[in-house]
Design an enzyme around this catalytic site. Structure first.
Site, PDB file in Angstrom:
ATOM      1  N   TYR A 148       0.825  -1.212   0.000  1.00 16.95           N
ATOM      2  CA  TYR A 148       0.000   0.000   0.000  1.00 16.95           C
ATOM      3  C   TYR A 148       0.861   1.264   0.000  1.00 16.95           C
ATOM      4  O   TYR A 148       0.386   2.338  -0.371  1.00 16.95           O
ATOM      5  CB  TYR A 148      -0.952   0.026   1.212  1.00 16.95           C
ATOM      6  CG  TYR A 148      -2.025  -1.046   1.172  1.00 16.95           C
ATOM      7  CD1 TYR A 148      -2.101  -1.937   0.106  1.00 16.95           C
ATOM      8  CD2 TYR A 148      -2.951  -1.174   2.189  1.00 16.95           C
ATOM      9  CE1 TYR A 148      -3.068  -2.927   0.059  1.00 16.95           C
ATOM     10  CE2 TYR A 148      -3.931  -2.159   2.147  1.00 16.95           C
ATOM     11  CZ  TYR A 148      -3.970  -3.036   1.083  1.00 16.95           C
ATOM     12  OH  TYR A 148      -4.939  -4.017   1.048  1.00 16.95           O
ATOM     13  N   LYS A 198       3.452 -15.691   2.409  1.00 16.88           N
ATOM     14  CA  LYS A 198       3.360 -16.417   1.136  1.00 16.88           C
ATOM     15  C   LYS A 198       4.796 -16.740   0.716  1.00 16.88           C
ATOM     16  O   LYS A 198       5.273 -16.356  -0.366  1.00 16.88           O
ATOM     17  CB  LYS A 198       2.632 -15.525   0.111  1.00 16.88           C
ATOM     18  CG  LYS A 198       2.255 -16.206  -1.179  1.00 16.88           C
ATOM     19  CD  LYS A 198       1.147 -17.233  -1.033  1.00 16.88           C
ATOM     20  CE  LYS A 198       0.909 -17.950  -2.356  1.00 16.88           C
ATOM     21  NZ  LYS A 198       0.071 -19.150  -2.223  1.00 16.88           N
ATOM     22  N   ASP A 230      -3.097 -18.279   1.722  1.00 19.44           N
ATOM     23  CA  ASP A 230      -4.272 -18.915   1.098  1.00 19.44           C
ATOM     24  C   ASP A 230      -4.853 -19.975   2.040  1.00 19.44           C
ATOM     25  O   ASP A 230      -6.077 -20.095   2.192  1.00 19.44           O
ATOM     26  CB  ASP A 230      -3.930 -19.509  -0.280  1.00 19.44           C
ATOM     27  CG  ASP A 230      -2.558 -20.161  -0.334  1.00 19.44           C
ATOM     28  OD1 ASP A 230      -1.789 -20.026   0.634  1.00 19.44           O
ATOM     29  OD2 ASP A 230      -2.256 -20.827  -1.346  1.00 19.44           O
ATOM     30  N   ASP A 254      -5.316  -6.881   5.698  1.00 23.18           N
ATOM     31  CA  ASP A 254      -6.523  -6.159   5.299  1.00 23.18           C
ATOM     32  C   ASP A 254      -7.623  -7.160   4.973  1.00 23.18           C
ATOM     33  O   ASP A 254      -8.765  -7.063   5.440  1.00 23.18           O
ATOM     34  CB  ASP A 254      -6.189  -5.298   4.069  1.00 23.18           C
ATOM     35  CG  ASP A 254      -7.280  -4.293   3.746  1.00 23.18           C
ATOM     36  OD1 ASP A 254      -8.298  -4.276   4.445  1.00 23.18           O
ATOM     37  OD2 ASP A 254      -7.108  -3.532   2.776  1.00 23.18           O
ATOM     38  N   ASP A 258     -10.968  -8.614   7.632  1.00 14.40           N
ATOM     39  CA  ASP A 258     -12.366  -8.484   7.229  1.00 14.40           C
ATOM     40  C   ASP A 258     -13.046  -9.847   7.235  1.00 14.40           C
ATOM     41  O   ASP A 258     -14.199  -9.983   7.654  1.00 14.40           O
ATOM     42  CB  ASP A 258     -12.477  -7.854   5.828  1.00 14.40           C
ATOM     43  CG  ASP A 258     -12.606  -6.339   5.914  1.00 14.40           C
ATOM     44  OD1 ASP A 258     -12.219  -5.781   6.962  1.00 14.40           O
ATOM     45  OD2 ASP A 258     -13.088  -5.717   4.945  1.00 14.40           O
TER      46      ASP A 258
END
Ligand code: NAD
Length: 368
Positions: A148, A198, A230, A254, A258
């Protein structure tokens, strides 16, 4: 650093929509814990978000930022709403207030508890049989690095082709500091930390994993495991009870936080803290995980618990008033166990006591 042993300065930024309604209840609960536990807060109430735009011409007015700088912590409500949706993106309440605050105060550690209380398992989309007794996860998300913020960023034409480019970059020092926050948090809970990355594909994740393993040596009492992102996304819906503390980088966090919020049931229950190091303590911005809920604003029916628990996190992490913070958490658990439900939590089950925003605040104060 808190002003003196027993007085803490708090900048109160209620914002828009349900923000002022739920903030009022959080401040009433704070009044009650202050008198019970013998500390004081000096509060400065400021405009932010749409209220900042309407009253001062900016989502983050200069006087609001100055009040935050003078404070030990920020108690934030929520910002945004349809009234300001047509403004240019950078001037809108969320982009214009929250991102600058995160950047200005280097709020690098985002702590999000994902708690599904035993009485609220029906509100979770996960099958009851998979979450007997509910669950209690803490997700620690790195908030100021990664994709970001990484440079270069580019969207345009290069070599005769339109491309979009973002950069996923972490410095070792950034991973070390978030690792320590996560290990400390795990140490204060069930001493299990799952680092999500990852590392089978991304170089930044290989470095992240190496740093996590190195910092683990400082915390021999905490069990560190690693999981690919994942798989973590699947495990959160398959078996959320397996997690104690999770730590992950900005983008993965992020998405996973959620997902975790949905798995817990209602957004109205989930607090959050965004922390930066002060001298010996944390400066922090404390806010509910949900937004300004314009669909229910002004009706007196919003669930104030996320805002109240955010205030409790402020007492825990910035003020180090652990007994008061524990009391807030316990009072919330008690009123849920007693059957009090705002509309977002109600299932129509026998024994439920339907309350509005004020009624829930009253019940929590009584439970204290
Ligand atoms: P939202 O979180 O405001 O609402 C989503 C749903 O959850 C709505 O049905 C709402 O009624 C419900 N909900 C949320 N909090 C609740 C509570 N305390 N009690 C009962 N129900 C609750 O998300 P949205 O609708 O996508 O966004 C609305 C506005 O909020 C937008 O302008 C958005 O930009 C803004 N927003 C702000 C923040 C923030 O201030 N940090 C975060 C997310 C969204």
């Amino acid at each position: 650093m808190p002003t003196d042993m027993n007085t803490y300065k708090i900048a109160v930024l209620a914002g828009d929509g349900i923000g002022p309604e739920v903030m009022e209840e959080a401040l009433r609960v704070l009044d009650a814990v202050e008198s019970k536990f013998g500390f004081k807060t000096e509060r400065t109430e400021c405009f932010v978000g749409g209220a900042g735009i309407d009253n001062c011409g900016k989502a983050l007015p200069a006087e609001t930022l100055a009040a935050c700088e003078a404070a030990d912590a920020i108690l934030f409500g929520s910002v945004g709403g349809p009234k300001w949706d047509s403004l240019p993106p950078d001037e809108r309440p969320e982009r214009g207030a929250l991102l600058p605050l995160r950047k200005h105060f280097s709020l690098f550690a985002n702590l999000r508890p994902g708690i599904c209380l035993p009485e609220l398992v029906d509100a979770s989309p996960v099958k009851n049989a998979l979450i007997p007794g509910g669950f209690d996860i803490l997700c620690v998300r790195e908030l100021t690095g990664g994709m970001y913020f990484g440079e270069p960023k580019f969207y345009g034409e290069r070599d005769g082709e339109v491309i979009g480019l973002d950069t996923l970059i972490y410095k070792k020092s950034e991973v070390e500091r978030i690792a320590r926050v996560a290990f400390e948090a795990a140490r204060g809970r069930n001493k299990r930390l799952c680092s999500v990355d990852k590392a089978n594909v991304l170089a930044s994740s290989v470095m992240w994993r190496d740093v996590m393993n190195a910092i683990a040596a400082e915390y021999p009492d905490v069990e560190l495991t690693h999981m690919y992102v994942d798989n973590a996304a699947m495990q959160l819906v398959r078996n959320p009870k397996q997690f104690d503390v999770m730590v992950t980088e900005n983008t993965f966090g992020d998405i996973l936080t959620d997902e975790m919020a949905i798995v817990c049931g209602s957004l109205g229950m989930l607090p959050s803290a965004s922390l930066s190091h002060g001298s010996g303590t944390f400066f922090g911005l404390y806010e509910p995980s949900g937004g300004s809920a314009p669909d229910i604003a002004g009706k007196g029916i919003a669930n104030p618990i996320a805002q109240i628990l955010s205030m409790g996190m402020l007492l825990r992490y910035t003020c180090k008033e652990t007994a008061a913070a524990d009391a807030v958490d316990t009072a919330v658990r008690k009123v849920i166990a007693a059957g009090y439900r705002t509309g977002d939590l109600a299932t129509g089950a026998e024994g439920e006591i339907r309350v509005g925003t004020r009624g829930m605040g009253d019940a929590i104060i009584a439970a204290l």
